[in-house]
Write a protein that holds these residues in place. Structure first.
Motif, mmCIF file in Angstrom:
data_model
loop_
_atom_site.group_PDB
_atom_site.id
_atom_site.type_symbol
_atom_site.label_atom_id
_atom_site.label_comp_id
_atom_site.label_asym_id
_atom_site.label_seq_id
_atom_site.Cartn_x
_atom_site.Cartn_y
_atom_site.Cartn_z
ATOM 1 N N MET A 1 4.228 9.830 -21.003
ATOM 2 C CA MET A 1 3.799 9.870 -19.627
ATOM 3 C C MET A 1 4.887 10.510 -18.787
ATOM 4 S SD MET A 1 4.040 6.052 -18.130
ATOM 5 C CE MET A 1 5.207 5.274 -19.217
ATOM 6 N N LYS A 2 4.526 11.566 -18.111
ATOM 7 C CA LYS A 2 5.470 12.339 -17.319
ATOM 8 C C LYS A 2 5.331 11.973 -15.841
ATOM 9 C CE LYS A 2 6.548 17.034 -15.983
ATOM 10 N NZ LYS A 2 6.041 18.381 -15.918
ATOM 11 N N LEU A 3 6.463 11.726 -15.182
ATOM 12 C CA LEU A 3 6.475 11.429 -13.756
ATOM 13 C C LEU A 3 6.243 12.718 -12.981
ATOM 14 C CD1 LEU A 3 6.979 9.372 -11.459
ATOM 15 C CD2 LEU A 3 9.392 10.008 -11.599
ATOM 16 N N ILE A 4 5.256 12.714 -12.097
ATOM 17 C CA ILE A 4 4.934 13.887 -11.291
ATOM 18 C C ILE A 4 5.557 13.778 -9.901
ATOM 19 C CG2 ILE A 4 3.046 15.171 -10.209
ATOM 20 C CD1 ILE A 4 1.322 14.328 -12.631
ATOM 21 N N ALA A 5 5.434 12.581 -9.280
ATOM 22 C CA ALA A 5 5.962 12.387 -7.928
ATOM 23 C C ALA A 5 6.180 10.896 -7.678
ATOM 24 C CB ALA A 5 4.995 12.955 -6.892
ATOM 25 N N GLN A 6 6.975 10.618 -6.668
ATOM 26 C CA GLN A 6 7.183 9.239 -6.250
ATOM 27 C C GLN A 6 7.429 9.213 -4.753
ATOM 28 O OE1 GLN A 6 10.590 8.348 -8.718
ATOM 29 N NE2 GLN A 6 11.956 8.419 -6.960
ATOM 30 N N HIS A 7 7.140 8.050 -4.139
ATOM 31 C CA HIS A 7 7.350 7.925 -2.701
ATOM 32 C C HIS A 7 7.643 6.464 -2.373
ATOM 33 C CE1 HIS A 7 7.185 9.447 1.384
ATOM 34 N NE2 HIS A 7 6.577 8.319 1.718
ATOM 35 N N GLU A 8 8.550 6.257 -1.441
ATOM 36 C CA GLU A 8 8.919 4.904 -1.049
ATOM 37 C C GLU A 8 7.902 4.320 -0.072
ATOM 38 O OE1 GLU A 8 12.526 3.044 1.454
ATOM 39 O OE2 GLU A 8 13.157 4.095 -0.353
ATOM 40 N N GLU A 34 1.162 11.401 -15.021
ATOM 41 C CA GLU A 34 0.049 12.218 -15.524
ATOM 42 C C GLU A 34 -1.197 11.387 -15.791
ATOM 43 O OE1 GLU A 34 2.081 15.776 -18.071
ATOM 44 O OE2 GLU A 34 2.003 13.795 -18.995
ATOM 45 N N ASP A 35 -1.013 10.123 -16.141
ATOM 46 C CA ASP A 35 -2.158 9.310 -16.544
ATOM 47 C C ASP A 35 -2.427 8.094 -15.666
ATOM 48 O OD1 ASP A 35 0.160 8.001 -17.313
ATOM 49 O OD2 ASP A 35 -0.683 7.251 -19.195
ATOM 50 N N ARG A 36 -1.582 7.856 -14.629
ATOM 51 C CA ARG A 36 -1.770 6.675 -13.798
ATOM 52 C C ARG A 36 -0.925 6.711 -12.531
ATOM 53 N NH1 ARG A 36 1.554 2.526 -17.679
ATOM 54 N NH2 ARG A 36 3.038 4.104 -18.277
ATOM 55 N N VAL A 37 -1.246 5.804 -11.616
ATOM 56 C CA VAL A 37 -0.458 5.572 -10.409
ATOM 57 C C VAL A 37 0.045 4.130 -10.514
ATOM 58 C CG1 VAL A 37 -0.488 5.418 -7.894
ATOM 59 C CG2 VAL A 37 -1.839 7.181 -9.040
ATOM 60 N N LYS A 89 -2.875 16.402 -5.407
ATOM 61 C CA LYS A 89 -3.945 17.397 -5.290
ATOM 62 C C LYS A 89 -3.699 18.595 -6.218
ATOM 63 C CE LYS A 89 -5.475 15.885 -0.846
ATOM 64 N NZ LYS A 89 -5.803 16.152 0.529
ATOM 65 N N LYS A 90 -2.460 18.973 -6.397
ATOM 66 C CA LYS A 90 -2.141 20.089 -7.276
ATOM 67 C C LYS A 90 -2.498 19.777 -8.733
ATOM 68 C CE LYS A 90 1.712 22.846 -8.974
ATOM 69 N NZ LYS A 90 3.164 23.058 -8.950
ATOM 70 N N PHE A 91 -2.216 18.580 -9.180
ATOM 71 C CA PHE A 91 -2.428 18.216 -10.581
ATOM 72 C C PHE A 91 -3.830 17.687 -10.888
ATOM 73 C CE2 PHE A 91 2.136 18.495 -10.551
ATOM 74 C CZ PHE A 91 2.434 18.960 -11.812
ATOM 75 N N PHE A 92 -4.500 17.097 -9.886
ATOM 76 C CA PHE A 92 -5.743 16.373 -10.189
ATOM 77 C C PHE A 92 -6.968 16.818 -9.408
ATOM 78 C CE2 PHE A 92 -2.157 13.536 -11.087
ATOM 79 C CZ PHE A 92 -2.335 13.427 -12.451
ATOM 80 N N LYS A 93 -6.862 17.748 -8.516
ATOM 81 C CA LYS A 93 -8.041 18.189 -7.742
ATOM 82 C C LYS A 93 -8.458 19.577 -8.156
ATOM 83 C CE LYS A 93 -8.966 14.711 -5.118
ATOM 84 N NZ LYS A 93 -10.209 14.146 -4.868
#
Length: 93
Positions: A1-8, A34-37, A89-93
């Motif tokens: 599982m690759k981390l795409i983004a994170q936010h506080e 890639e597979d979950r939030v 949106k870039k990866f999943f839309k």
């Protein structure tokens, strides 16, 4: 599982002791893989996430909305999660 983004995001806890009421602010991070939030206490498979949106609140950050097939989950943020939403949106839309 690759981390795409994170936010506080923050979670406010109210603590009442005697006649006093205090707010405790907990800093947490929402992760987009890639597979979950993933948040501090929840995990959403990416196939049930339908959208991520944001509503700014005057000079107080705003609210990040995670739209899923199980409902809408709200997270309070201090800074705009624009990059987090763009990554989704870039990866999943």
């Amino acid at each position: 599982m690759k981390l795409i983004a994170q936010h506080e995001y923050i979670k406010l806890e109210r603590q009442v002791t005697g006649l006093e009421q205090n707010q405790i602010e907990h800093n947490r991070i929402i992760y987009l893989y890639e597979d979950r939030v993933v948040t501090a206490y929840r995990e959403f498979p990416i196939n049930i996430v339908t959208d991520i949106s944001y509503k700014a609140i005057a000079n107080e950050g705003g609210l990040l909305y995670l739209h899923t097939m199980r409902g809408v989950f709200m997270y309070q943020v201090k800074q705009s999660p624009e990059r987090f939403i763009e990554a989704y949106k870039k990866f999943f839309k």
